[in-house]
Design an enzyme around this catalytic site. Sequence first.
Site, PDB file in Angstrom:
ATOM      1  N   ASP A   9       0.840  -1.196   0.000  1.00  0.00           N
ATOM      2  CA  ASP A   9       0.000   0.000   0.000  1.00  0.00           C
ATOM      3  C   ASP A   9       0.883   1.256   0.000  1.00  0.00           C
ATOM      4  O   ASP A   9       2.064   1.182   0.357  1.00  0.00           O
ATOM      5  CB  ASP A   9      -0.882  -0.059   1.260  1.00  0.00           C
ATOM      6  N   ASP A  11      -0.320   5.040   1.015  1.00  0.00           N
ATOM      7  CA  ASP A  11      -0.573   6.024   2.080  1.00  0.00           C
ATOM      8  C   ASP A  11      -0.419   5.395   3.456  1.00  0.00           C
ATOM      9  O   ASP A  11      -1.084   4.408   3.776  1.00  0.00           O
ATOM     10  CB  ASP A  11      -1.986   6.604   1.954  1.00  0.00           C
TER      11      ASP A  11
HETATM   12 MG   LIG Z   1      -2.864   3.124   3.571  1.00  0.00          MG
END
Ligand SMILES: [Mg+2]
Length: 160
Positions: A9, A11
């Site tokens: 991922d 963020d």
């Molecule tokens: Mg995230």
Amino acid sequence: MSQKILYIDMDGVICDFYSAFDKLAPEVRTEYAGREDQIPGLFALMDPMPSAVEAVTTLTSLFDVYVLSTVPWANVTGASQKIEWIQRYFGHEKGSPLWKRVILSHHKHLNRGDYLIDDRSRNGAAEFPDTNPGGEWVHFGSEQFPDWPTVVDYLTPRAA
Ligand SMILES: [Mg+2]
């Protein structure tokens, strides 16, 4: 033998979402209060998480690594900003660690693979082990996986 597939991922995992806010003008913060992910240019302002660039680069030598990130539905320019961010920190040329390895999805559980490193359960992250028998959600920022050194130590012996 082919390498195991590892998704990462962005963020809160590779880039520090909140680092962008300190760089914003106060009036922009006020205007977008409660919908910060719609701020134009927000993603370009983010710093990498501590050790993230080194850790991800290390993992690309051990796993078949892809970035698996979600773009806010209301901020479509986030898609191009995210790819630009990856190119800025990991290189844009063929042979760079994440060259053509960015997947943008709201349904992460539909991707086939062995590991997903994600800080949140949303957008299919929590369901990833359900749709990938033997697959694992490495919950970044949890007590078990608080930071990148911990994650690299955990995954390195599991690469083979
Ligand atoms: Mg995230």
